[in-house]
Scaffold this active site. Structure first.
Site, PDB file in Angstrom:
ATOM      1  N   ASP A   1      -3.265   7.616   3.714  1.00  0.00           N
ATOM      2  CA  ASP A   1      -2.351   8.091   2.671  1.00  0.00           C
ATOM      3  C   ASP A   1      -1.973   9.553   2.925  1.00  0.00           C
ATOM      4  O   ASP A   1      -2.563  10.225   3.762  1.00  0.00           O
ATOM      5  CB  ASP A   1      -2.994   7.909   1.276  1.00  0.00           C
ATOM      6  CG  ASP A   1      -4.232   8.795   1.074  1.00  0.00           C
ATOM      7  OD1 ASP A   1      -5.307   8.245   0.800  1.00  0.00           O
ATOM      8  OD2 ASP A   1      -4.113  10.034   1.199  1.00  0.00           O
TER       9      ASP A   1
ATOM     10  N   ARG B   1       0.840  -1.216   0.000  1.00  0.00           N
ATOM     11  CA  ARG B   1       0.000   0.000   0.000  1.00  0.00           C
ATOM     12  C   ARG B   1       0.870   1.259   0.000  1.00  0.00           C
ATOM     13  O   ARG B   1       0.544   2.273  -0.596  1.00  0.00           O
ATOM     14  CB  ARG B   1      -0.947  -0.015   1.204  1.00  0.00           C
ATOM     15  CG  ARG B   1      -2.049  -1.078   1.078  1.00  0.00           C
ATOM     16  CD  ARG B   1      -3.002  -1.069   2.247  1.00  0.00           C
ATOM     17  NE  ARG B   1      -3.766   0.178   2.299  1.00  0.00           N
ATOM     18  CZ  ARG B   1      -4.544   0.504   3.335  1.00  0.00           C
ATOM     19  NH1 ARG B   1      -4.623  -0.320   4.384  1.00  0.00           N
ATOM     20  NH2 ARG B   1      -5.229   1.636   3.345  1.00  0.00           N
TER      21      ARG B   1
ATOM     22  N   HIS C   1      -6.804   7.457  11.762  1.00  0.00           N
ATOM     23  CA  HIS C   1      -6.378   6.065  11.655  1.00  0.00           C
ATOM     24  C   HIS C   1      -4.879   5.946  11.456  1.00  0.00           C
ATOM     25  O   HIS C   1      -4.397   4.872  11.093  1.00  0.00           O
ATOM     26  CB  HIS C   1      -7.101   5.389  10.481  1.00  0.00           C
ATOM     27  CG  HIS C   1      -8.525   5.073  10.803  1.00  0.00           C
ATOM     28  ND1 HIS C   1      -9.415   4.607   9.853  1.00  0.00           N
ATOM     29  CD2 HIS C   1      -9.229   5.163  11.948  1.00  0.00           C
ATOM     30  CE1 HIS C   1     -10.595   4.417  10.417  1.00  0.00           C
ATOM     31  NE2 HIS C   1     -10.511   4.753  11.686  1.00  0.00           N
TER      32      HIS C   1
ATOM     33  N   CYS D   1      13.958  -0.274  16.485  1.00  0.00           N
ATOM     34  CA  CYS D   1      13.459   1.091  16.698  1.00  0.00           C
ATOM     35  C   CYS D   1      14.675   2.031  16.721  1.00  0.00           C
ATOM     36  O   CYS D   1      15.652   1.752  17.439  1.00  0.00           O
ATOM     37  CB  CYS D   1      12.716   1.171  18.029  1.00  0.00           C
ATOM     38  SG  CYS D   1      12.410   2.859  18.598  1.00  0.00           S
TER      39      CYS D   1
ATOM     40  N   CYS E   1      14.924   3.248  20.640  1.00  0.00           N
ATOM     41  CA  CYS E   1      15.256   2.349  21.769  1.00  0.00           C
ATOM     42  C   CYS E   1      15.875   1.036  21.315  1.00  0.00           C
ATOM     43  O   CYS E   1      16.169   0.172  22.132  1.00  0.00           O
ATOM     44  CB  CYS E   1      13.988   2.072  22.594  1.00  0.00           C
ATOM     45  SG  CYS E   1      12.823   0.943  21.791  1.00  0.00           S
TER      46      CYS E   1
ATOM     47  N   CYS F   1       8.477   1.813  22.855  1.00  0.00           N
ATOM     48  CA  CYS F   1       8.698   3.143  23.481  1.00  0.00           C
ATOM     49  C   CYS F   1       7.814   4.221  22.886  1.00  0.00           C
ATOM     50  O   CYS F   1       7.916   5.388  23.259  1.00  0.00           O
ATOM     51  CB  CYS F   1      10.168   3.538  23.328  1.00  0.00           C
ATOM     52  SG  CYS F   1      10.640   4.031  21.653  1.00  0.00           S
TER      53      CYS F   1
HETATM   54  P1  NAD Z   1     -15.776  -1.723  13.914  1.00  0.00           P
HETATM   55  O1  NAD Z   1     -16.550  -2.845  14.484  1.00  0.00           O
HETATM   56  O2  NAD Z   1     -16.080  -0.330  14.343  1.00  0.00           O
HETATM   57  O3  NAD Z   1     -15.803  -1.762  12.338  1.00  0.00           O
HETATM   58  C1  NAD Z   1     -15.804  -2.973  11.755  1.00  0.00           C
HETATM   59  C2  NAD Z   1     -16.476  -2.690  10.440  1.00  0.00           C
HETATM   60  O4  NAD Z   1     -15.612  -3.175   9.489  1.00  0.00           O
HETATM   61  C3  NAD Z   1     -17.808  -3.390  10.356  1.00  0.00           C
HETATM   62  O5  NAD Z   1     -18.869  -2.476  10.523  1.00  0.00           O
HETATM   63  C4  NAD Z   1     -17.777  -3.946   8.962  1.00  0.00           C
HETATM   64  O6  NAD Z   1     -18.400  -3.012   8.093  1.00  0.00           O
HETATM   65  C5  NAD Z   1     -16.327  -3.969   8.612  1.00  0.00           C
HETATM   66  N1  NAD Z   1     -15.791  -5.305   8.650  1.00  0.00           N
HETATM   67  C6  NAD Z   1     -15.558  -6.092   9.735  1.00  0.00           C
HETATM   68  N2  NAD Z   1     -15.041  -7.260   9.329  1.00  0.00           N
HETATM   69  C7  NAD Z   1     -14.935  -7.182   7.976  1.00  0.00           C
HETATM   70  C8  NAD Z   1     -14.459  -8.033   6.966  1.00  0.00           C
HETATM   71  N3  NAD Z   1     -13.978  -9.246   7.271  1.00  0.00           N
HETATM   72  N4  NAD Z   1     -14.496  -7.627   5.681  1.00  0.00           N
HETATM   73  C9  NAD Z   1     -14.971  -6.396   5.376  1.00  0.00           C
HETATM   74  N5  NAD Z   1     -15.443  -5.531   6.281  1.00  0.00           N
HETATM   75  C10 NAD Z   1     -15.409  -5.937   7.546  1.00  0.00           C
HETATM   76  O7  NAD Z   1     -14.249  -2.022  14.175  1.00  0.00           O
HETATM   77  P2  NAD Z   1     -13.635  -2.171  15.618  1.00  0.00           P
HETATM   78  O8  NAD Z   1     -13.049  -3.520  15.732  1.00  0.00           O
HETATM   79  O9  NAD Z   1     -14.634  -1.714  16.634  1.00  0.00           O
HETATM   80  O10 NAD Z   1     -12.468  -1.137  15.502  1.00  0.00           O
HETATM   81  C11 NAD Z   1     -12.840   0.180  15.301  1.00  0.00           C
HETATM   82  C12 NAD Z   1     -11.601   0.901  15.637  1.00  0.00           C
HETATM   83  O11 NAD Z   1     -10.527   0.512  14.763  1.00  0.00           O
HETATM   84  C13 NAD Z   1     -11.783   2.310  15.426  1.00  0.00           C
HETATM   85  O12 NAD Z   1     -10.974   2.953  16.317  1.00  0.00           O
HETATM   86  C14 NAD Z   1     -11.299   2.544  14.025  1.00  0.00           C
HETATM   87  O13 NAD Z   1     -10.889   3.878  13.912  1.00  0.00           O
HETATM   88  C15 NAD Z   1     -10.138   1.608  13.939  1.00  0.00           C
HETATM   89  N6  NAD Z   1      -9.931   1.054  12.595  1.00  0.00           N
HETATM   90  C16 NAD Z   1      -8.804   1.331  11.893  1.00  0.00           C
HETATM   91  C17 NAD Z   1      -8.598   0.711  10.678  1.00  0.00           C
HETATM   92  C18 NAD Z   1      -7.397   0.959   9.811  1.00  0.00           C
HETATM   93  O14 NAD Z   1      -7.162   0.221   8.832  1.00  0.00           O
HETATM   94  N7  NAD Z   1      -6.643   1.986  10.102  1.00  0.00           N
HETATM   95  C19 NAD Z   1      -9.511  -0.181  10.196  1.00  0.00           C
HETATM   96  C20 NAD Z   1     -10.661  -0.340  10.924  1.00  0.00           C
HETATM   97  C21 NAD Z   1     -10.870   0.241  12.154  1.00  0.00           C
HETATM   98  N1  APR Z   2     -15.845   9.711  -5.158  1.00  0.00           N
HETATM   99  C1  APR Z   2     -16.522   9.822  -3.988  1.00  0.00           C
HETATM  100  N2  APR Z   2     -16.824   8.767  -3.197  1.00  0.00           N
HETATM  101  C2  APR Z   2     -16.408   7.561  -3.620  1.00  0.00           C
HETATM  102  C3  APR Z   2     -15.690   7.365  -4.817  1.00  0.00           C
HETATM  103  C4  APR Z   2     -15.407   8.518  -5.599  1.00  0.00           C
HETATM  104  N3  APR Z   2     -14.746   8.447  -6.760  1.00  0.00           N
HETATM  105  N4  APR Z   2     -15.455   6.030  -4.943  1.00  0.00           N
HETATM  106  C5  APR Z   2     -15.972   5.435  -3.858  1.00  0.00           C
HETATM  107  N5  APR Z   2     -16.568   6.337  -3.072  1.00  0.00           N
HETATM  108  C6  APR Z   2     -17.229   6.123  -1.791  1.00  0.00           C
HETATM  109  C7  APR Z   2     -18.131   4.915  -1.745  1.00  0.00           C
HETATM  110  O1  APR Z   2     -19.438   5.270  -2.188  1.00  0.00           O
HETATM  111  C8  APR Z   2     -18.095   4.579  -0.239  1.00  0.00           C
HETATM  112  O2  APR Z   2     -19.097   5.323   0.439  1.00  0.00           O
HETATM  113  O3  APR Z   2     -16.213   5.878  -0.849  1.00  0.00           O
HETATM  114  C9  APR Z   2     -16.722   5.077   0.198  1.00  0.00           C
HETATM  115  C10 APR Z   2     -15.735   3.952   0.463  1.00  0.00           C
HETATM  116  O4  APR Z   2     -16.182   3.277   1.618  1.00  0.00           O
HETATM  117  P1  APR Z   2     -15.181   2.254   2.317  1.00  0.00           P
HETATM  118  O5  APR Z   2     -14.563   1.412   1.288  1.00  0.00           O
HETATM  119  O6  APR Z   2     -15.936   1.617   3.443  1.00  0.00           O
HETATM  120  O7  APR Z   2     -14.014   3.173   2.904  1.00  0.00           O
HETATM  121  P2  APR Z   2     -14.080   4.033   4.233  1.00  0.00           P
HETATM  122  O8  APR Z   2     -15.459   4.544   4.486  1.00  0.00           O
HETATM  123  O9  APR Z   2     -12.989   5.021   4.146  1.00  0.00           O
HETATM  124  O10 APR Z   2     -13.696   2.956   5.389  1.00  0.00           O
HETATM  125  C11 APR Z   2     -13.578   3.464   6.722  1.00  0.00           C
HETATM  126  O11 APR Z   2     -12.705   1.347   7.453  1.00  0.00           O
HETATM  127  O12 APR Z   2     -11.387  -0.458   6.990  1.00  0.00           O
HETATM  128  C12 APR Z   2     -11.449   0.734   7.657  1.00  0.00           C
HETATM  129  O13 APR Z   2      -9.614   2.027   8.274  1.00  0.00           O
HETATM  130  C13 APR Z   2     -10.386   1.657   7.192  1.00  0.00           C
HETATM  131  O14 APR Z   2     -10.459   4.031   7.197  1.00  0.00           O
HETATM  132  C14 APR Z   2     -11.141   2.874   6.719  1.00  0.00           C
HETATM  133  C15 APR Z   2     -12.464   2.732   7.407  1.00  0.00           C
END
Ligand code: NAD
Ligand code: APR
Length: 229
Positions: A89, A56, A104, A131, A134, A115
């Site tokens: 990103d 990524r 995130h 690290c 540390c 640390c």
């Molecule tokens: P959550 O339960 O809030 O979100 C899980 C969501 O992810 C679900 O609603 C579902 O839509 C989706 N999901 C779960 N399993 C999935 C799968 N196998 N395939 C596709 N989608 C799936 O998550 P949580 O465990 O409560 O954690 C939330 C915390 O983690 C928050 O603090 C959030 O900001 C953080 N987070 C960070 C990242 C990242 O990649 N940086 C990803 C997800 C969550």
């Molecule tokens: N312009 C505007 N919106 C778009 C476009 C585009 N070209 N392409 C896709 N989308 C929208 C889709 O309609 C959808 O609502 O972007 C959204 C993508 O949703 P997700 O794939 O669920 O991504 P996101 O909402 O960022 O996920 C939230 O979940 O897995 C975790 O940490 C990860 O930050 C992410 C979080």
């Protein structure tokens, strides 16, 4: 101008070629998030997790900011605008934005979980990298995983409590706490606007459907004039 909080998700960077998560062909349709985006997955197979984020990071390096990033960059730095993103990103920064709140974490940063030191991540990370602070072999991408606490929540909640307008861009609203921001803003008396390819189904006062590279610059131009003209 109104006090504005902008939340962005993967849809903001989709037209820059960076994948979304839950759309057709999204990242979570190709990877099991429990294996690559949880602390348990990292403990079980750190090499797999580093490979996932190294790939990524390479995609990110090859991507360029799009017109939506450029438009938001024109808003950034204004005292009355808070830019929050779920994205890891650096395209908003490369578009010239400053002070972006990455709740995130950031793919361009590394973290020592011994640390808590942070530094600019190398292009490729591997298990056992020491690290720089540390020397512990305890380094990981500085990314918040499922089940972990997101960053900067106090700052975000304070901005939402004070907002006149909450704008959600390119997020499906599936992951908390970000998914709850629209309701928090509404309870604070803010108007709410969604800019998305298609409505996410969240409760917004207004939804403007379209690709981010069209609907975001149009919204920003309506707000501050069209600097690109
Ligand atoms: P959550 O339960 O809030 O979100 C899980 C969501 O992810 C679900 O609603 C579902 O839509 C989706 N999901 C779960 N399993 C999935 C799968 N196998 N395939 C596709 N989608 C799936 O998550 P949580 O465990 O409560 O954690 C939330 C915390 O983690 C928050 O603090 C959030 O900001 C953080 N987070 C960070 C990242 C990242 O990649 N940086 C990803 C997800 C969550
Ligand atoms: N312009 C505007 N919106 C778009 C476009 C585009 N070209 N392409 C896709 N989308 C929208 C889709 O309609 C959808 O609502 O972007 C959204 C993508 O949703 P997700 O794939 O669920 O991504 P996101 O909402 O960022 O996920 C939230 O979940 O897995 C975790 O940490 C990860 O930050 C992410 C979080």
């Amino acid at each position: 101008m109104d006090r504005i909080v902008v939340l962005s998700g993967a849809g903001l960077s989709a037209e820059s070629g960076l994948g979304t998560f839950r759309d057709m062909g999204g990242i979570w349709t190709r990877y099991d998030l429990s294996e690559v985006a949880t602390p348990e997955g990292f403990a079980a197979d750190p090499a797999k997790v580093h490979d996932f984020y190294n790939a990524r990071r390479a995609n990110m390096a090859g991507a360029a900011p799009n017109a939506a990033h450029d438009a938001l960059a024109r808003l950034s730095g204004r005292a009355d605008v808070t830019l929050v993103t779920q994205n890891i990103d650096d395209l908003l920064e490369r578009a010239g934005a400053s002070g972006v709140i990455h709740m995130h974490g950031e793919l361009s940063r590394a973290l020592c979980h011994a640390c808590r030191a942070r530094w600019d991540a190398p292009a490729s990370m591997a298990p056992g990298d020491p690290c720089p602070a540390c020397a512990a072999p305890a380094t990981r991408p500085d990314v918040v995983w499922f089940g972990e606490v997101p960053y900067h929540m106090e700052r975000i909640e304070a901005a939402l409590a004070d907002a006149d307008l909450f704008v959600s861009i390119g997020t499906s609203g599936q992951v908390y706490p970000a998914a709850g921001f629209v309701e928090m803003a509404r309870l604070s008396g803010a108007r709410t606007l969604e800019l998305n390819l298609e409505a996410s189904g969240g409760r917004f006062d207004e939804v403007r459907e379209g690709p981010a590279t069209e609907v975001v610059p149009t919204w920003v131009a309506g707000l501050i004039g069209d600097a690109s003209a």
